[in-house]
Scaffold this motif. Structure first.
Motif, mmCIF file in Angstrom:
data_model
loop_
_atom_site.group_PDB
_atom_site.id
_atom_site.type_symbol
_atom_site.label_atom_id
_atom_site.label_comp_id
_atom_site.label_asym_id
_atom_site.label_seq_id
_atom_site.Cartn_x
_atom_site.Cartn_y
_atom_site.Cartn_z
ATOM 1 N N ASN A 85 22.402 40.049 20.072
ATOM 2 C CA ASN A 85 23.046 39.175 19.091
ATOM 3 C C ASN A 85 23.801 38.071 19.816
ATOM 4 O O ASN A 85 24.417 38.302 20.833
ATOM 5 C CB ASN A 85 24.031 39.964 18.224
ATOM 6 N N ASN A 100 24.284 36.075 12.103
ATOM 7 C CA ASN A 100 24.093 37.389 12.719
ATOM 8 C C ASN A 100 22.989 38.164 12.028
ATOM 9 O O ASN A 100 22.210 38.858 12.675
ATOM 10 C CB ASN A 100 25.398 38.189 12.714
ATOM 11 N N ASP A 101 22.921 38.035 10.699
ATOM 12 C CA ASP A 101 21.870 38.703 9.935
ATOM 13 C C ASP A 101 20.499 38.164 10.343
ATOM 14 O O ASP A 101 19.562 38.932 10.570
ATOM 15 C CB ASP A 101 22.107 38.517 8.431
ATOM 16 N N SER A 104 19.637 39.272 13.798
ATOM 17 C CA SER A 104 19.277 40.688 13.721
ATOM 18 C C SER A 104 17.848 40.849 13.210
ATOM 19 O O SER A 104 17.075 41.647 13.744
ATOM 20 C CB SER A 104 20.268 41.408 12.807
ATOM 21 N N TRP A 105 17.504 40.072 12.181
ATOM 22 C CA TRP A 105 16.139 40.153 11.647
ATOM 23 C C TRP A 105 15.116 39.654 12.664
ATOM 24 O O TRP A 105 14.033 40.220 12.788
ATOM 25 C CB TRP A 105 16.025 39.386 10.324
ATOM 26 N N LYS A 108 14.516 42.428 14.998
ATOM 27 C CA LYS A 108 13.666 43.468 14.406
ATOM 28 C C LYS A 108 12.215 43.014 14.337
ATOM 29 O O LYS A 108 11.297 43.802 14.594
ATOM 30 C CB LYS A 108 14.179 43.832 13.014
#
Length: 169
Positions: A85, A100-101, A104-105, A108
């Motif tokens: 991150n 951040n989301d 994060s995605w 992933k």
């Protein structure tokens, strides 16, 4: 070669070695161990290190190979690939949460990319190497690097759009 000379050579790219190891091995401790191992191997070659056209490219290749071997080893059963991150300074809390989301995605999504695409994306977009350097490090043709990068970016973009359009899924 004296220790000070060696540090002048490897110092500028030591953080890049760590970031690549962290990208591949996830664990900060594993990445630190890998980086230290690579630096020890480079020190062992200190008498011949100056013969390499690009010590940095050689070290990045060593790091990549070491980490991939580590992931394949039996003792690496609990390791997996993820994205780190990154923080954004000076923006609102909501923007930080959204950023951040998204990061994060992306992490992933990158986990599911084929190994080669993952490596090319890391080296080009995070570490900012040029195509020829990446081609040498990964032992690929420059056109194959461009194709792998294009496919990786397309996959990440499509899955992010899908996530933002349809929610979590």
């Amino acid at each position: 070669m004296q220790q000070a000379d060696f540090l002048k050579i490897v110092g500028p790219f030591q953080d890049k070695l760590f970031r690549l190891a962290k990208r591949l091995l996830v664990s900060r401790e594993e990445a630190e161990d890998a980086t230290q191992e690579i630096l020890l191997k480079l020190w062992a070659k200190n008498k011949s290190i100056e013969q390499y056209k690009s010590v940095e490219a050689f070290a990045m290749t060593m790091t990549k190979n070491f980490c991939l071997d580590r992931l394949k080893s039996k003792q690496a059963g609990n390791l997996k690939l993820v994205h780190t991150n990154y923080e954004e300074k000076g923006s609102s809390l909501q923007k930080k949460i959204e950023a951040n989301d998204s990061v994060s995605w992306v992490g992933k999504i990158m986990e599911d990319l084929p190994e080669q695409q993952k490596m090319v994306l890391q080296l080009r977009d995070v570490e900012e190497y040029d195509y020829d350097e990446i081609a040498k490090m990964l032992e690929m043709q420059p056109t194959a690097v461009r194709v792998a990068l294009s496919r990786a970016r397309k996959t990440v973009r499509e899955k992010l759009i899908q996530k933002h359009s349809y929610g979590i899924g």
